[in-house]
Write an enzyme that holds these catalytic residues in place. Sequence first.
Site, PDB file in Angstrom:
ATOM      1  N   VAL A 184       0.820  -1.214   0.000  1.00 32.77           N
ATOM      2  CA  VAL A 184       0.000   0.000   0.000  1.00 32.77           C
ATOM      3  C   VAL A 184       0.852   1.261   0.000  1.00 32.77           C
ATOM      4  CG1 VAL A 184      -1.957  -1.119   1.119  1.00 32.77           C
ATOM      5  CG2 VAL A 184      -0.202  -0.037   2.534  1.00 32.77           C
ATOM      6  N   SER A 188      12.274   4.426   0.312  1.00 33.14           N
ATOM      7  CA  SER A 188      13.616   4.076  -0.164  1.00 33.14           C
ATOM      8  C   SER A 188      14.146   2.796   0.464  1.00 33.14           C
ATOM      9  CB  SER A 188      14.577   5.229   0.114  1.00 33.14           C
ATOM     10  OG  SER A 188      14.575   5.551   1.488  1.00 33.14           O
ATOM     11  N   GLY A 230      12.091   0.352   2.361  1.00 32.14           N
ATOM     12  CA  GLY A 230      11.170  -0.776   2.357  1.00 32.14           C
ATOM     13  C   GLY A 230       9.808  -0.395   1.835  1.00 32.14           C
ATOM     14  N   ASP A 248      13.681  12.374  12.525  1.00 36.09           N
ATOM     15  CA  ASP A 248      13.172  12.351  11.150  1.00 36.09           C
ATOM     16  C   ASP A 248      11.669  12.668  11.092  1.00 36.09           C
ATOM     17  OD1 ASP A 248      13.406  11.993   8.410  1.00 36.09           O
ATOM     18  OD2 ASP A 248      13.038   9.838   8.492  1.00 36.09           O
TER      19      ASP A 248
END
Length: 324
Positions: free
Chosen positions: A82, A86, A88, A246
């Site tokens: 879905v 980069s 997975g 992140d």
Amino acid sequence: NKIWAEELGKLVDAVGAFSDTEAMQIMKAEFTDLQPRMKVTKKTWVEPFKRRKAAAVSKLEKLVASDPILSLFEFDNDNKAVASASIGQVYKAKIRRGPQLEAAIGKENAAKWGGKTVAIKVQRPDVAASASLDMYLLRRTAMWLSTMRGGNLPAIADQFGMQLFGELDYVREANNCERFRELYGGWKNVMVPDVCTPLTRKKVLVMQWVDGVKGPWPGDDGIKMVRIGLRCSVDQLMTTGLFHADPHRGNLLKTSDGKLAFIDFGMMADIDEEDRYGLFGLVIGLQNKDLPLVTENLLKLGFLEDTAQLDQLIPRLRAALLNS
């Protein structure tokens, strides 16, 4: 720069998915440790397993239905990914209740996770080799630039490499998520998903599915989400020391009940107490335009290697503080 950010966002969004069949094979390989337990208890779950296997139609369905571990999951989207990124790609699935799940992860874990909808992140098959090549090229470039312009650029490249290879271990990411959930899962405006550790491996991460909307969020909702995110980030830096490094829009969602959900924990950092106090001092010094306090804490935090660099920095800091 807004234009650069938008272009980088397009680059991330453009990363395509790899073969779903290959992803299922990776999952099978990661879960081989469960096979002996499944064989011992086969009589308790074999009949429903046979019925699902007989009902499978497509090649991908047959691959999932014929494997005792993969068939623990009832995949959405015709067993296809879905989302992809980069490192997975993600599958949405429901964990099937019953003796088969109990045989795989034990009755206690099966009672907790049976019937739950989860996100399954599967690592790309070639990502470790690609990351190794990228880091080799990056470090060689950093060494060349250091000889031309000075500075310890290889050390920066090494730190980036350590973080990058850390992201390739999904067990580490699961541990990060559990720590973050313990610290911030109780905040009324923050949502942190639970991790299914019995079904998480180095290349496969299984965690609670979160429904939500990616940013940017318009109007007052957007302002509210930013405030929650800033408050949480400041607390990470200044109080707990576990920092989510992140927090881009792909890793943050606004849930239907108005919470800010964090959904990726591959890039985290621990900030020790000494560095947190250094950050306090730096912020206070900048706020009060206290040049000695600023320079003292820049040295403590390691932004400056020695006092010799102060001769260049102090005039610039003084000018910046006067104009602020």
